[in-house]
Structures are given as structure tokens and as C-alpha cells.
Design a protein around this motif. Structure first.
Motif, PDB file in Angstrom:
ATOM      1  N   PHE A  36       0.850  -1.194   0.000  1.00  0.00           N
ATOM      2  CA  PHE A  36       0.000   0.000   0.000  1.00  0.00           C
ATOM      3  C   PHE A  36       0.882   1.239   0.000  1.00  0.00           C
ATOM      4  O   PHE A  36       1.936   1.261   0.629  1.00  0.00           O
ATOM      5  CB  PHE A  36      -0.892   0.034   1.243  1.00  0.00           C
ATOM      6  CG  PHE A  36      -2.074  -0.891   1.147  1.00  0.00           C
ATOM      7  CD1 PHE A  36      -3.332  -0.407   0.837  1.00  0.00           C
ATOM      8  CD2 PHE A  36      -1.918  -2.258   1.360  1.00  0.00           C
ATOM      9  CE1 PHE A  36      -4.419  -1.261   0.740  1.00  0.00           C
ATOM     10  CE2 PHE A  36      -3.001  -3.118   1.262  1.00  0.00           C
ATOM     11  CZ  PHE A  36      -4.261  -2.612   0.951  1.00  0.00           C
ATOM     12  N   GLN A  37       0.454   2.237  -0.749  1.00  0.00           N
ATOM     13  CA  GLN A  37       1.137   3.530  -0.709  1.00  0.00           C
ATOM     14  C   GLN A  37       0.068   4.585  -0.477  1.00  0.00           C
ATOM     15  O   GLN A  37      -0.874   4.692  -1.262  1.00  0.00           O
ATOM     16  CB  GLN A  37       1.874   3.793  -2.035  1.00  0.00           C
ATOM     17  CG  GLN A  37       2.744   5.042  -1.975  1.00  0.00           C
ATOM     18  CD  GLN A  37       3.440   5.331  -3.291  1.00  0.00           C
ATOM     19  OE1 GLN A  37       2.859   5.175  -4.360  1.00  0.00           O
ATOM     20  NE2 GLN A  37       4.695   5.758  -3.222  1.00  0.00           N
ATOM     21  N   ARG A  40      -3.429   3.490  -0.633  1.00  0.00           N
ATOM     22  CA  ARG A  40      -3.901   2.926  -1.903  1.00  0.00           C
ATOM     23  C   ARG A  40      -3.172   1.617  -2.179  1.00  0.00           C
ATOM     24  O   ARG A  40      -1.978   1.497  -1.919  1.00  0.00           O
ATOM     25  CB  ARG A  40      -3.688   3.937  -3.040  1.00  0.00           C
ATOM     26  CG  ARG A  40      -4.661   5.122  -2.934  1.00  0.00           C
ATOM     27  CD  ARG A  40      -4.172   6.294  -3.746  1.00  0.00           C
ATOM     28  NE  ARG A  40      -4.356   6.097  -5.179  1.00  0.00           N
ATOM     29  CZ  ARG A  40      -5.491   6.280  -5.822  1.00  0.00           C
ATOM     30  NH1 ARG A  40      -6.571   6.658  -5.169  1.00  0.00           N
ATOM     31  NH2 ARG A  40      -5.567   6.104  -7.121  1.00  0.00           N
ATOM     32  N   LEU A  42      -1.493  -1.385  -4.290  1.00  0.00           N
ATOM     33  CA  LEU A  42      -0.693  -1.441  -5.514  1.00  0.00           C
ATOM     34  C   LEU A  42      -0.902  -2.772  -6.224  1.00  0.00           C
ATOM     35  O   LEU A  42      -0.781  -3.838  -5.615  1.00  0.00           O
ATOM     36  CB  LEU A  42       0.791  -1.246  -5.197  1.00  0.00           C
ATOM     37  CG  LEU A  42       1.137   0.031  -4.418  1.00  0.00           C
ATOM     38  CD1 LEU A  42       2.640   0.133  -4.231  1.00  0.00           C
ATOM     39  CD2 LEU A  42       0.598   1.268  -5.121  1.00  0.00           C
ATOM     40  N   LYS A  44      -0.668  -4.872 -10.347  1.00  0.00           N
ATOM     41  CA  LYS A  44      -0.064  -4.864 -11.670  1.00  0.00           C
ATOM     42  C   LYS A  44      -1.173  -4.552 -12.676  1.00  0.00           C
ATOM     43  O   LYS A  44      -2.252  -5.147 -12.604  1.00  0.00           O
ATOM     44  CB  LYS A  44       0.518  -6.255 -11.941  1.00  0.00           C
ATOM     45  CG  LYS A  44       1.435  -6.273 -13.122  1.00  0.00           C
ATOM     46  CD  LYS A  44       2.133  -7.609 -13.224  1.00  0.00           C
ATOM     47  CE  LYS A  44       3.052  -7.537 -14.428  1.00  0.00           C
ATOM     48  NZ  LYS A  44       3.718  -8.786 -14.688  1.00  0.00           N
ATOM     49  N   HIS A  65      10.577   1.072   1.721  1.00  0.00           N
ATOM     50  CA  HIS A  65       9.341   0.551   2.322  1.00  0.00           C
ATOM     51  C   HIS A  65       9.535   0.252   3.801  1.00  0.00           C
ATOM     52  O   HIS A  65      10.659   0.254   4.302  1.00  0.00           O
ATOM     53  CB  HIS A  65       8.909  -0.716   1.576  1.00  0.00           C
ATOM     54  CG  HIS A  65       9.915  -1.838   1.657  1.00  0.00           C
ATOM     55  ND1 HIS A  65      10.002  -2.682   2.722  1.00  0.00           N
ATOM     56  CD2 HIS A  65      10.896  -2.228   0.801  1.00  0.00           C
ATOM     57  CE1 HIS A  65      10.975  -3.552   2.525  1.00  0.00           C
ATOM     58  NE2 HIS A  65      11.547  -3.293   1.369  1.00  0.00           N
ATOM     59  N   LEU A  90       6.476   4.685  -8.468  1.00  0.00           N
ATOM     60  CA  LEU A  90       6.139   3.278  -8.687  1.00  0.00           C
ATOM     61  C   LEU A  90       6.781   2.757  -9.969  1.00  0.00           C
ATOM     62  O   LEU A  90       6.900   3.485 -10.945  1.00  0.00           O
ATOM     63  CB  LEU A  90       4.621   3.108  -8.788  1.00  0.00           C
ATOM     64  CG  LEU A  90       3.823   3.467  -7.537  1.00  0.00           C
ATOM     65  CD1 LEU A  90       2.338   3.248  -7.792  1.00  0.00           C
ATOM     66  CD2 LEU A  90       4.275   2.654  -6.334  1.00  0.00           C
ATOM     67  N   TRP A  94       2.851  -0.722 -12.573  1.00  0.00           N
ATOM     68  CA  TRP A  94       2.160  -0.783 -11.293  1.00  0.00           C
ATOM     69  C   TRP A  94       1.124   0.334 -11.241  1.00  0.00           C
ATOM     70  O   TRP A  94       1.305   1.388 -11.835  1.00  0.00           O
ATOM     71  CB  TRP A  94       3.124  -0.600 -10.114  1.00  0.00           C
ATOM     72  CG  TRP A  94       4.055  -1.738  -9.897  1.00  0.00           C
ATOM     73  CD1 TRP A  94       4.495  -2.627 -10.840  1.00  0.00           C
ATOM     74  CD2 TRP A  94       4.687  -2.092  -8.661  1.00  0.00           C
ATOM     75  NE1 TRP A  94       5.363  -3.518 -10.263  1.00  0.00           N
ATOM     76  CE2 TRP A  94       5.501  -3.220  -8.935  1.00  0.00           C
ATOM     77  CE3 TRP A  94       4.652  -1.582  -7.367  1.00  0.00           C
ATOM     78  CZ2 TRP A  94       6.264  -3.831  -7.938  1.00  0.00           C
ATOM     79  CZ3 TRP A  94       5.415  -2.187  -6.374  1.00  0.00           C
ATOM     80  CH2 TRP A  94       6.203  -3.303  -6.662  1.00  0.00           C
ATOM     81  N   LYS A  95       0.060   0.074 -10.477  1.00  0.00           N
ATOM     82  CA  LYS A  95      -0.997   1.069 -10.377  1.00  0.00           C
ATOM     83  C   LYS A  95      -1.501   1.113  -8.942  1.00  0.00           C
ATOM     84  O   LYS A  95      -1.629   0.062  -8.301  1.00  0.00           O
ATOM     85  CB  LYS A  95      -2.131   0.656 -11.333  1.00  0.00           C
ATOM     86  CG  LYS A  95      -3.178   1.713 -11.550  1.00  0.00           C
ATOM     87  CD  LYS A  95      -4.243   1.199 -12.509  1.00  0.00           C
ATOM     88  CE  LYS A  95      -5.384   2.186 -12.614  1.00  0.00           C
ATOM     89  NZ  LYS A  95      -6.533   1.613 -13.336  1.00  0.00           N
ATOM     90  N   ALA A  96      -1.782   2.312  -8.433  1.00  0.00           N
ATOM     91  CA  ALA A  96      -2.326   2.463  -7.079  1.00  0.00           C
ATOM     92  C   ALA A  96      -3.836   2.675  -7.164  1.00  0.00           C
ATOM     93  O   ALA A  96      -4.293   3.531  -7.908  1.00  0.00           O
ATOM     94  CB  ALA A  96      -1.666   3.644  -6.388  1.00  0.00           C
TER      95      ALA A  96
END
Ligand SMILES: [Zn+2]
Length: 287
Positions: A36-37, A40, A42, A44, A65, A90, A94-96
Motif C-alpha cells: 500500500f502507498q 492505496r 498497488l 499490476k 518501504h 512506482l 504498477w498502479k495504485a
């Protein structure tokens, strides 16, 4: 109209996921990642398709991290949760995604595991220091507990119970509206007070919010609601007596709806929707 076929599987037991309690070293080999970032999740992303991040222990080797939390196994693969530094860029692909949007994009069980990971990360981020004396906290062996290094406090990941109840009179169900909900109606709900049973809480909330008495109170199902750490406990009850009227400032409308004239319903991911669907199955003119 509510479609009972699409109800999420999050009220059933799923044996594909097995919880693992710390402290345990992360086993070698491939793992599923739940990073999580900034709250949110994370994943693929390939075009519209998203999948869980998969990789070896060193997946985050070049990404700043926090502590890796090995918290379970999904279909035999280790699941690792971790908070990524908010300033990290990122990797490509990758997608948040926020947890609320994520629901429709992952399978029920994967979503549930992600919400569990989010609550463990949240717990680790909010239990660094003792709330009594301010000393650092460390993990307790054998569970997710955290204890003060001076020994005056031990805490566990919070789970905050709240009730939600579908009230019906055999023909209609009672739905409530809050300012800001637009056309959508929901069910009577509220947080359990200290020292209260779930049943007492339902009777109190119904009296407080709708001004009525209920009977035939029956437990239906429950759902973790990770915003941030609630456990929704769902009931069904029959109307007994009293005039329906919103009693407090939280609600601006409470009234009866019959199955053929329903308002806009809560999202299919919610326990409210699951309760409404099961009532419609029983009492509605379902085709
Ligand atoms: Zn302390």
C-alpha cells in the motif's frame, strides 16, 4: 432491481486463504504482494486488466518501504503486506487503487485479503508508540499484538463492531436517508457502545433513528468494512409498534418501501445490499 446472482462471496468461508501469525520468516520462492502507498493498494496493470503483484522476496528491493508482514497463504502462496514510502515512484506497470474502487476489480477473496492487509498495515503505523507513556512498542510473539517496551500497555489490531438492520412488516422494508446521499437509501445502522450487546444496540439504534419498536430480531451475516476497521453485523427484524419518524439529526428521511417501488439501493459490495437482496428473495415478487 437487486440481482442476487451478483452478490459478493464475502459472507462465505473461503478455504483458499489461511491466516499466518507472526513472527515467522518469509518462506523462499514466489509470493503474492499486498503493498500500500498512501492507503492505496498497488497492483499490476496491463491495459484495463489488473492482477495481484507476484514475485520473489526481493520484489521491493529497490523501493523504500516499511517492515514486511507475512500474514497468510492464498492457495499455498505466501501473502506479504507492506507500506511503501509515500514519495517513492512506482515501477512501470504498477498502479495504485483506492480500496473503494478496488472492490469491482478483484475477485471477492482477493479483495478481502487486500482489506485484511490494509488493516494490518494501518495497525502497524498507528501502534509505533505506547498510548500510555510514549515509549516504542514492539510486536508480541504469536499474534498481531504490540506491547510497550516499558511494559505498561499491550494493544491489538482494532475491530470496531457496528450493527445494520433490515426492518420489515412482511410487505415493505424500512429504509433511511442521510443528507448527502442523493437518491440512495440505506438501512438503519450504528456503532455498538461500550458495555452493550449487539441486540441491545439494534433496539437502541432503531428507537433512536426511526422511533419504533421491533421484534423477531435475527442475525443474518457480517462483513469487515475496512474504513478503517469496522465489522458490520447484519440483522433482520420485524416491525412491532410505534410511528416511523426520523428521531435524530443524522437522518432526514425514514420510510417504508415495497419491493415494486424501491429507491436507489446501496452498492452491491455492501452488507446493506446483501440484506436487502435476501429479504427480496423471501418477500419480494422476484422473477
Ligand atoms: Zn508504555
Amino acid at each position: 432491481m437487486a440481482n442476487t446472482e451478483n452478490i459478493a462471496d464475502n459472507t462465505h468461508i473461503n478455504n483458499d486463504f489461511e491466516r499466518v501469525y507472526p513472527p515467522q520468516p518469509i518462506p523462499p520462492g514466489p509470493a503474492l504482494w499486498f503493498p500500500f502507498q498512501k492507503q492505496r493498494f498497488l497492483v499490476k496493470a496491463q491495459g484495463q486488466n489488473i492482477t495481484l503483484l507476484q514475485g520473489e522476496k526481493n520484489l521491493l528491493a529497490n523501493i523504500k518501504h516499511e517492515e514486511l508482514l507475512y500474514f497468510g497463504r492464498f492457495k499455498g502462496q505466501p501473502c506479504i503486506a507492506c507500506a511503501i514510502d509515500p514519495d517513492e515512484t512506482l515501477p512501470a506497470g504498477w498502479k495504485a487503487i483506492g480500496l473503494r474502487e478496488l472492490y469491482s476489480q478483484l475477485s471477492g477473496i482477493e479483495y478481502n485479503i487486500a482489506t485484511y492487509a490494509s488493516q494490518l498495515i494501518n495497525w502497524h503505523q498507528t501502534s509505533r508508540y505506547c498510548p500510555v507513556c510514549g515509549s516504542p512498542m514492539v510486536s508480541v510473539e504469536g499474534g498481531w499484538g504490540r506491547t510497550c517496551t516499558r511494559g505498561d500497555y499491550t494493544g491489538y489490531p482494532p475491530v470496531i463492531p457496528a450493527i445494520i438492520v433490515l426492518i420489515h412488516d412482511g410487505k415493505r422494508m424500512l429504509m433511511a436517508h442521510k443528507p448527502g446521499w442523493g437518491k440512495r437509501y440505506g438501512l438503519i445502522a450504528g456503532f455498538v457502545e461500550p458495555g452493550e450487546t449487539l441486540e441491545e444496540c439494534v433496539h437502541r439504534e432503531v428507537k433512536e433513528e426511526a422511533g419504533i419498536e421491533i421484534e423477531e430480531l435475527q442475525y443474518m451475516n457480517s462483513q469487515p468494512w475496512p474504513f478503517p476497521s469496522q465489522l458490520m453485523v447484519g440483522f433482520m427484524a420485524r416491525y412491532k409498534s410505534g410511528a416511523v419518524e426520523p428521531q435524530d439529526n443524522e437522518l432526514d428521511d425514514v420510510h417504508w418501501f415495497s419491493p415494486d417501488a424501491l429507491p436507489e439501493l446501496p452498492p452491491p459490495s455492501s452488507l446493506a445490499y446483501i440484506l436487502i437482496s435476501s429479504w427480496l428473495k423471501q418477500y419480494g415478487n422476484h422473477k
